[in-house]
Design an enzyme around this catalytic site. Structure first.
Site, short mmCIF file in Angstrom:
data_model
loop_
_atom_site.label_atom_id
_atom_site.label_comp_id
_atom_site.label_asym_id
_atom_site.label_seq_id
_atom_site.Cartn_x
_atom_site.Cartn_y
_atom_site.Cartn_z
N ASN A 181 47.46 124.92 -16.51
CA ASN A 181 47.72 124.65 -15.09
C ASN A 181 47.25 123.22 -14.79
OD1 ASN A 181 46.01 125.50 -12.05
ND2 ASN A 181 48.16 124.97 -12.23
N GLY A 182 48.01 122.54 -13.95
CA GLY A 182 47.63 121.18 -13.56
C GLY A 182 48.76 120.20 -13.75
N ASP A 183 49.35 119.73 -12.64
CA ASP A 183 50.43 118.74 -12.67
C ASP A 183 51.67 119.20 -13.42
OD1 ASP A 183 48.75 117.13 -11.21
OD2 ASP A 183 48.26 115.76 -12.85
N PRO A 207 47.97 130.94 -8.17
CA PRO A 207 47.35 131.53 -6.98
C PRO A 207 47.04 130.42 -5.98
CG PRO A 207 45.74 131.36 -8.75
CD PRO A 207 47.06 130.96 -9.33
N MET A 208 47.54 130.54 -4.75
CA MET A 208 47.30 129.52 -3.73
C MET A 208 47.04 130.19 -2.39
SD MET A 208 50.16 126.60 -4.64
CE MET A 208 51.52 127.76 -4.88
N HIS A 216 42.75 125.37 -15.72
CA HIS A 216 43.17 124.29 -14.83
C HIS A 216 42.61 123.01 -15.43
CE1 HIS A 216 43.64 122.75 -10.42
NE2 HIS A 216 43.83 121.79 -11.30
N CYS A 258 37.94 127.89 -8.50
CA CYS A 258 38.07 127.30 -7.17
C CYS A 258 36.83 126.46 -6.85
CB CYS A 258 38.25 128.37 -6.11
SG CYS A 258 38.41 127.69 -4.43
#
Length: 409
Positions: free
Chosen positions: A241-243, A25-26, A207, A136
């Protein structure tokens, strides 16, 4: 005989996150054209941008006959300031019921079980799942008790998830999930994950950064295997999630850390063909990606400001085309800059529907020029004329553009 691992049942209208490589989600980068392009290049699922519950409540659901989309719209709060200007509804959320069917996860920003349920019910018939944003770190989210602020009140977060499971998930037969960040210690993270897994959710995304960390800081994966084991013990799918840079790396990380799925964010923002494997050819040249993006953006009448922003992420900053597109003020201008002559006619139609003026100044610009000339005449000097054509920044709750003729349902 070894017993089968525990698994929370996947509702009939939901989707199992296991074995999936998905789009994160962005905000701005997760609007409909970006999601459809990610699906085209191989994303298994797509998360929409975080949408605040209160912005959805009170919207009108419309079937758009031109774009074949479902649009959730509302009248802007400042619409009454100038009675002479026709009021245009803002699109809060847009989805494609056929092209995203069974593959779209609606992410909600919320701080209340009541408003979360009310908002989720509006979109639940058209998505495969509802995901709560509890990660977030940005002030617009945390200041309202949403996003990463929920990590400080785990009981409250659990109450939101439980309410969604009971009143939305069970009613519409879709899954409820949550996206979190790491806490200060592994012990605190483990306790949080166990609590959340006990609410009846079908999936949990972590994340691999703490709340204070920023994207430029390297993701931390020390706790990932532990989180995966806790989720597995509770029968909940665990997504990391992350990199994560591409599909091949995502699949390797799934194997290395024992998680069930992986989420790609910034790499897909820069080039959504990151979802292609090396065997499929890997990353495509940016020009090819941009052309496909433009076709989709025009097909769904995407807000011009969002299209221009996304192109800024996709086009190489070293390219002369980047400078040209930066100066464009309409879809027609963009197609000319990109030499997409076969899209010019469609671009003109979209410009007209979205009231994008290419050859005439807007009322505001005309007034500004008149005022500027008067000032010059009165002062006898030359003044600097500030551009009023830059994009107006709307609140996150009012993403979108004026609607084409559509049918309310």
């Amino acid at each position: 005989m070894t017993p089968s691992p525990k698994k929370v049942p996947i509702p009939k209208n939901g989707v199992d996150y296991r074995g999936k490589v998905v789009l994160a989600p962005m905000v701005r980068s997760g609007e409909l054209p970006s999601r459809l392009l990610a699906l085209k290049y191989g994303a298994d699922l797509v998360w929409g941008p975080e949408t605040i519950d209160k912005s959805m409540i009170g919207t009108t659901k419309r079937i758009n006959p031109i774009t074949s989309t479902i649009d959730y719209t509302r009248t802007p709060s400042n619409s009454g300031r100038n009675p002479a200007v026709p009021v245009k509804e803002s699109i809060i959320y847009r989805l494609h019921p056929s092209r995203e069917h069974g593959r779209l996860i609606f992410q909600i920003g919320t701080s209340s079980p009541t408003t979360a349920v009310e908002a989720a019910k509006l979109v639940a018939p058209h998505v495969a799942g509802i995901d709560v944003n509890a990660g977030c770190p940005k002030p617009f989210s945390t200041s309202g008790g949403m996003g990463a602020a929920l990590l400080k009140t785990p009981d409250h977060l659990a109450s939101i998830l439980s309410a969604l499971v009971i009143e939305v998930g069970n009613v519409f037969d879709i899954g409820i999930s949550v996206k979190i960040r790491l806490l200060e210690t592994a012990e605190k993270t483990e306790a949080l994950v166990r609590k959340l897994c006990g609410t009846g959710i079908t999936g949990l995304t972590v994340h691999c950064r703490t709340t204070p960390m920023r994207p430029r800081e390297r993701a931390i994966r020390d706790q990932l295997r532990m989180i995966a084991e806790v989720c597995r013990g509770e029968g909940v799918a665990c997504v990391m999630n992350g990199d994560v840079r591409n599909r091949d790396e995502a699949l390797q990380l799934i194997r290395d850390f024992g998680v069930d799925g992986a989420m790609i964010a910034t790499a897909a923002e820069a080039n959504p063909s990151a979802f292609r494997t090396a065997g499929e050819g890997g990353l495509l040249p940016w020009r090819e990606v941009v052309e496909e993006y433009m076709k989709i953006a025009l097909d769904v009448d995407n807000k011009y400001g969002n299209t221009k922003f996304t192109l800024g992420q996709l086009i190489s900053g070293k390219s002369e085309v980047y400078r040209k597109v930066t100066g464009c003020k309409s879809y027609t201008d963009v197609c000319k800059a990109l030499e997409l002559d076969d899209l010019l006619e469609q671009a003109g139609d979209v410009d007209e529907r979205l009231d994008i003026f290419r050859t005439h100044d807007s009322v505001a610009v005309s007034k500004a020029k008149t005022k500027n000339k008067s000032a010059q005449a009165a002062g006898g000097g030359t003044s600097v004329e500030r551009s009023l054509t830059s994009e107006i920044r709307h609140p996150l709750s009012e993403r979108g553009v004026g609607m084409s003729t559509a049918m309310a349902v």
